[in-house]
Design a protein around this motif. Structure first.
Motif, PDB file in Angstrom:
ATOM      1  N   ALA A   1      -4.774   6.848  14.174  1.00  0.00           N
ATOM      2  CA  ALA A   1      -6.290   6.834  14.114  1.00  0.00           C
ATOM      3  C   ALA A   1      -6.784   6.791  15.686  1.00  0.00           C
ATOM      4  CB  ALA A   1      -6.872   5.382  13.802  1.00  0.00           C
ATOM      5  N   ALA A   2      -6.152   6.856  16.538  1.00  0.00           N
ATOM      6  CA  ALA A   2      -6.358   7.141  17.976  1.00  0.00           C
ATOM      7  C   ALA A   2      -7.045   8.401  18.151  1.00  0.00           C
ATOM      8  CB  ALA A   2      -5.224   7.040  18.864  1.00  0.00           C
ATOM      9  N   PRO A   3      -7.976   8.615  18.990  1.00  0.00           N
ATOM     10  CA  PRO A   3      -8.436  10.009  19.222  1.00  0.00           C
ATOM     11  C   PRO A   3      -7.499  11.074  19.864  1.00  0.00           C
ATOM     12  CG  PRO A   3      -9.693   8.450  20.521  1.00  0.00           C
ATOM     13  CD  PRO A   3      -8.543   7.618  19.848  1.00  0.00           C
ATOM     14  N   THR A   4      -7.504  12.344  19.244  1.00  0.00           N
ATOM     15  CA  THR A   4      -6.484  13.129  19.585  1.00  0.00           C
ATOM     16  C   THR A   4      -6.658  13.788  20.741  1.00  0.00           C
ATOM     17  OG1 THR A   4      -6.223  13.793  16.968  1.00  0.00           O
ATOM     18  CG2 THR A   4      -5.501  15.209  18.571  1.00  0.00           C
ATOM     19  N   LEU A   5      -5.696  13.947  21.658  1.00  0.00           N
ATOM     20  CA  LEU A   5      -5.727  14.418  22.926  1.00  0.00           C
ATOM     21  C   LEU A   5      -4.573  15.683  22.923  1.00  0.00           C
ATOM     22  CD1 LEU A   5      -6.091  11.664  25.479  1.00  0.00           C
ATOM     23  CD2 LEU A   5      -7.975  12.997  24.438  1.00  0.00           C
ATOM     24  N   ARG A   6      -4.894  16.604  23.990  1.00  0.00           N
ATOM     25  CA  ARG A   6      -3.869  17.505  23.995  1.00  0.00           C
ATOM     26  C   ARG A   6      -3.002  17.403  25.080  1.00  0.00           C
ATOM     27  NH1 ARG A   6      -8.579  22.068  24.388  1.00  0.00           N
ATOM     28  NH2 ARG A   6      -8.885  20.586  25.934  1.00  0.00           N
ATOM     29  N   TRP A   7      -1.668  17.247  24.815  1.00  0.00           N
ATOM     30  CA  TRP A   7      -0.868  16.903  25.817  1.00  0.00           C
ATOM     31  C   TRP A   7       0.191  18.271  26.385  1.00  0.00           C
ATOM     32  CZ3 TRP A   7       0.794  11.785  27.006  1.00  0.00           C
ATOM     33  CH2 TRP A   7       0.001  10.524  26.577  1.00  0.00           C
ATOM     34  N   GLY A   8       0.382  18.204  27.586  1.00  0.00           N
ATOM     35  CA  GLY A   8       1.334  19.076  28.475  1.00  0.00           C
ATOM     36  C   GLY A   8       2.344  18.066  28.796  1.00  0.00           C
ATOM     37  N   VAL A   9       3.572  18.717  28.733  1.00  0.00           N
ATOM     38  CA  VAL A   9       4.888  17.883  28.986  1.00  0.00           C
ATOM     39  C   VAL A   9       5.500  18.557  30.116  1.00  0.00           C
ATOM     40  CG1 VAL A   9       7.109  17.047  28.270  1.00  0.00           C
ATOM     41  CG2 VAL A   9       5.070  17.130  26.650  1.00  0.00           C
TER      42      VAL A   9
ATOM     43  N   GLN B   1      -1.516  16.023  20.034  1.00  0.00           N
ATOM     44  CA  GLN B   1      -1.336  17.275  19.982  1.00  0.00           C
ATOM     45  C   GLN B   1      -0.430  17.733  21.339  1.00  0.00           C
ATOM     46  OE1 GLN B   1      -4.544  19.759  19.221  1.00  0.00           O
ATOM     47  NE2 GLN B   1      -4.754  18.987  17.160  1.00  0.00           N
ATOM     48  N   VAL B   2       0.824  18.262  21.312  1.00  0.00           N
ATOM     49  CA  VAL B   2       1.563  18.659  22.400  1.00  0.00           C
ATOM     50  C   VAL B   2       1.320  20.199  22.330  1.00  0.00           C
ATOM     51  CG1 VAL B   2       3.736  18.935  23.738  1.00  0.00           C
ATOM     52  CG2 VAL B   2       3.218  16.812  22.281  1.00  0.00           C
TER      53      VAL B   2
ATOM     54  N   HIS C   1      10.094  22.404  19.031  1.00  0.00           N
ATOM     55  CA  HIS C   1       8.895  21.422  18.616  1.00  0.00           C
ATOM     56  C   HIS C   1       7.553  22.163  18.253  1.00  0.00           C
ATOM     57  CE1 HIS C   1      11.163  17.858  19.720  1.00  0.00           C
ATOM     58  NE2 HIS C   1      11.600  18.395  21.007  1.00  0.00           N
ATOM     59  N   GLY C   2       7.592  23.343  18.056  1.00  0.00           N
ATOM     60  CA  GLY C   2       6.554  24.034  17.478  1.00  0.00           C
ATOM     61  C   GLY C   2       5.214  23.984  18.517  1.00  0.00           C
ATOM     62  N   ILE C   3       5.589  24.007  19.824  1.00  0.00           N
ATOM     63  CA  ILE C   3       4.672  23.913  20.769  1.00  0.00           C
ATOM     64  C   ILE C   3       4.246  25.370  21.137  1.00  0.00           C
ATOM     65  CG2 ILE C   3       4.164  23.242  23.196  1.00  0.00           C
ATOM     66  CD1 ILE C   3       6.297  21.103  22.720  1.00  0.00           C
ATOM     67  N   THR C   4       2.982  25.695  21.451  1.00  0.00           N
ATOM     68  CA  THR C   4       2.441  27.092  21.499  1.00  0.00           C
ATOM     69  C   THR C   4       2.854  27.470  22.852  1.00  0.00           C
ATOM     70  OG1 THR C   4       0.515  26.411  20.097  1.00  0.00           O
ATOM     71  CG2 THR C   4       0.369  28.373  21.425  1.00  0.00           C
TER      72      THR C   4
END
Length: 337
Positions: free
Chosen positions: A17-25, A46-47, A65-68
């Motif tokens: 339920a947390a807001p979705t952020l876009r992550w870079g690793v 989302q990564v 991991h299906g990362i774009t």
């Protein structure tokens, strides 16, 4: 307070339920692999990008991991417009430069433990985060597990009476060629294992006023095992042991004037604990699914909520606490040499 009749409920919010952020690793090693897998399985995060020192490593991780987006540099990740927050999962000795890279690029940043290799480095990171005006936190994932919310409530409610002592261990066998055995990568048990022990002790008993410790070196020259006695404000004590040379129960105990709390091993992972009255009034049991590092997503959900709310850190793991942990680890290191 008399011995409780039941345990408090965990107040941990639903990670999905947390807001979705876009992550870079940044980094493609063991912990990055588990962090991303946990986020994908258990959270709304989302990564969208991963960076490594080589394009091939980044691409292999992205494919797995299906990362774009896969980048052959860390600079490309922190410079990506579609990255909201950067997770740093590089070796310990790279945390400072990588954190400064991310913060100076204006990115919110989650830094894998330890925050730095020393308290001096951690203070540099904290200062850079303040100057940049962005969120920054150490990824001490244990603090965000539901069981630790219950534990904090028990301490706040004085269910143990006055806490008097902590006894905790963390031992794990590592092969001689593991990176934890390499001095040039800030190896040894303190930054990887004892950081959990010290964090636990500080959370239970508060600030440390004195440190006594002895260590034994591994063949590679890093510390192989360490025993430490910490004295806290008011004279309470923690007895801590960590080793790279063998497996130990990895349990933790808080003993108080009215009750004791025994956390099952591995104490820093999702799992259970038992609260037992010192006066023979019974015991209470807490259990949660022992999903090991699948629990890494709880900290990511906390990060997303705090960033969305415009906050610069989390009260569950403020940078001041990370620095305090490293101050104690620095003192233990010094006492061992």
């Amino acid at each position: 307070m008399s011995f409780p009749t039941s345990l408090p409920r965990a107040r941990t919010l639903d990670p999905k339920a947390a807001p979705t952020l876009r992550w870079g690793v940044l980094g493609t090693g063991w912990i990055a692999d588990r962090f991303v897998a946990s986020l994908r399985k258990h959270s709304s995060q989302q990564v969208v990008a991963v960076g490594s020192r080589t394009q091939s490593s980044a691409q292999a991780f992205a494919d797995r991991h299906g990362i774009t987006a896969a980048y052959g540099s860390y600079e490309a990740v922190v410079g990506a417009a579609d990255v909201d927050v950067v997770y740093i999962a590089t070796p310990h000795n790279a945390h400072l430069p990588n954190a400064l890279l991310s913060l100076e690029a204006g990115k919110h940043t989650l830094i894998e433990k330890p925050l730095g290799t020393t308290a001096v480095e951690a203070r540099q990171i904290a200062a850079a985060a303040e100057e940049a005006g962005v969120f920054c936190m150490e990824a001490m994932w244990t603090a965000f597990l539901p069981k630790y919310d219950v534990l904090r409530q028990l301490l706040a409610d004085k269910a143990l009476g006055g806490p008097l002592s902590v006894v905790a261990d963390f031992g794990e066998w590592f092969a001689d060629d593991h990176r934890i055995m390499r001095p040039e990568l800030a190896g040894g048990p303190l930054l990887d294992l004892a950081t959990y022990l010290v964090t636990f002790a500080l959370g239970a008993l508060g600030p440390v006023t004195d440190v006594a410790a002895r260590g034994q070196s591994a063949p590679s020259g890093v510390l192989g095992q360490v025993g430490a006695l910490l004295t806290h404000t008011g004279g309470t004590q923690s007895v801590l042991h960590t080793t790279l040379r063998g497996n130990t129960p990895t349990t933790a105990v808080i003993a108080g004037t009215e009750a004791s709390l025994v956390v099952d091993g591995p104490f820093y992972q999702p799992g259970g604990f038992t609260l037992t009255s010192a006066l023979g009034l019974g015991s209470l049991r807490y259990d949660e699914e022992p999903i090991a590092h699948e629990g890494l997503h709880f900290q990511a959900a906390e990060v997303a909520r705090r960033i969305t709310a415009g906050e610069m850190g989390s009260p569950l793991r403020p940078l001041a606490d990370s620095i305090a942990t490293l101050d104690v680890l620095d003192a233990i290191e010094s006492a061992c040499h």
